[in-house]
Motif scaffolding. Sequence first.
Motif, short mmCIF file in Angstrom:
data_model
loop_
_atom_site.label_atom_id
_atom_site.label_comp_id
_atom_site.label_asym_id
_atom_site.label_seq_id
_atom_site.Cartn_x
_atom_site.Cartn_y
_atom_site.Cartn_z
N LYS A 11 0.83 -1.21 0.00
CA LYS A 11 0.00 0.00 0.00
C LYS A 11 0.87 1.26 0.00
N ASN A 12 1.93 1.23 0.81
CA ASN A 12 2.85 2.38 0.86
C ASN A 12 3.49 2.63 -0.50
N ARG A 13 3.88 1.52 -1.15
CA ARG A 13 4.52 1.64 -2.46
C ARG A 13 3.55 2.26 -3.47
N GLU A 14 2.31 1.79 -3.46
CA GLU A 14 1.29 2.34 -4.37
C GLU A 14 1.04 3.81 -4.08
N ARG A 15 1.08 4.17 -2.80
CA ARG A 15 0.88 5.58 -2.44
C ARG A 15 2.02 6.45 -2.96
N VAL A 16 3.24 5.94 -2.90
CA VAL A 16 4.39 6.69 -3.42
C VAL A 16 4.27 6.87 -4.93
N VAL A 17 3.89 5.82 -5.65
CA VAL A 17 3.76 5.90 -7.11
C VAL A 17 2.67 6.91 -7.48
N PHE A 24 4.95 14.86 -10.24
CA PHE A 24 5.73 15.00 -11.48
C PHE A 24 4.95 15.77 -12.53
N ARG A 25 3.64 15.54 -12.61
CA ARG A 25 2.81 16.28 -13.57
C ARG A 25 2.71 17.76 -13.18
N GLU A 26 2.70 18.00 -11.89
CA GLU A 26 2.52 19.38 -11.40
C GLU A 26 3.84 20.16 -11.36
N GLN A 27 4.91 19.50 -10.90
CA GLN A 27 6.16 20.22 -10.64
C GLN A 27 7.35 19.74 -11.46
N GLY A 28 7.21 18.61 -12.14
CA GLY A 28 8.32 18.06 -12.90
C GLY A 28 9.06 16.99 -12.11
N THR A 29 9.86 16.21 -12.80
CA THR A 29 10.54 15.09 -12.16
C THR A 29 11.72 15.51 -11.29
N GLN A 30 12.02 16.80 -11.26
CA GLN A 30 13.10 17.28 -10.39
C GLN A 30 12.69 17.31 -8.92
N ALA A 61 5.75 5.89 -12.23
CA ALA A 61 4.80 7.00 -12.11
C ALA A 61 4.28 7.42 -13.48
N THR A 62 5.13 7.36 -14.49
CA THR A 62 4.71 7.69 -15.85
C THR A 62 3.68 6.66 -16.34
N ALA A 63 3.97 5.38 -16.12
CA ALA A 63 3.03 4.33 -16.51
C ALA A 63 1.70 4.49 -15.77
N ASP A 102 -5.92 24.65 -14.44
CA ASP A 102 -5.50 24.97 -13.07
C ASP A 102 -5.21 23.74 -12.22
N ASN A 103 -5.30 22.55 -12.78
CA ASN A 103 -5.11 21.34 -11.98
C ASN A 103 -4.16 20.38 -12.69
N ALA A 104 -2.91 20.79 -12.81
CA ALA A 104 -1.91 19.97 -13.51
C ALA A 104 -1.66 18.64 -12.82
N ALA A 105 -1.73 18.62 -11.50
CA ALA A 105 -1.42 17.40 -10.74
C ALA A 105 -2.32 16.23 -11.12
N ASP A 106 -3.60 16.51 -11.36
CA ASP A 106 -4.53 15.46 -11.75
C ASP A 106 -4.83 15.50 -13.24
N GLY A 107 -4.05 16.29 -13.97
CA GLY A 107 -4.31 16.50 -15.38
C GLY A 107 -3.59 15.53 -16.31
N CYS A 108 -3.60 15.90 -17.56
CA CYS A 108 -3.07 15.06 -18.62
C CYS A 108 -1.55 14.88 -18.51
N PRO A 109 -1.07 13.62 -18.51
CA PRO A 109 0.36 13.39 -18.45
C PRO A 109 1.09 13.79 -19.73
#
Length: 198
Positions: A11-17, A24-30, A61-63, A102-109
Amino acid sequence: MGRVSQAQAQKNRERVVETASRLFREQGTQVSVADLMKAAGLTHGGFYKQFPSKEALIDEATAHAFNELARLHAAEFQGRDGQRRSAQEQLIDTYLSVEHRDNAADGCPVAGLAADMARGSGHREAHRVYAEGVRAFADTLATEDQDGITRLCTMLGALLLARATRDSPLSEDILTTARAALAPGDRRDRGGADERRH
């Protein structure tokens, strides 16, 4: 503190992914591993028990993001009972909305990960998944008279420009203009009144 059970570790692993996919969608992979784990509500030290590297997490995370996108599109098309054009119109209207802007985090990858995929050289699996996801999205948008890649490029460019000009009236003009350009002839002819109904 006792050891975490296998079920809890999974569950923890799934939460991290899932958290990484959004960040990553909101702020980038950095985004740093420390910040990522904090956002997931877990300790920094637990990361390397779950993942061999940050690159491996980027791949997963990309997948995850593209699987989520595929499920969303499948649900939209199933909900319209085979009415492909109607489902495409709804998809375009949602994609080119202020809410999506306004919602990049849940938006299109495709939009959220584009800059990182263009810059990155070490994420071969993430690049493969990204390219396949772009192709699948374009296929979803194709019509008898419009190429899906062209439509996706229009949507993606408009979304990125709208996000970049968010504090300006130009931002919503970009979204509106792109929606009109992608609309079938009858919706274009009816103009704003029809767009507001969707």
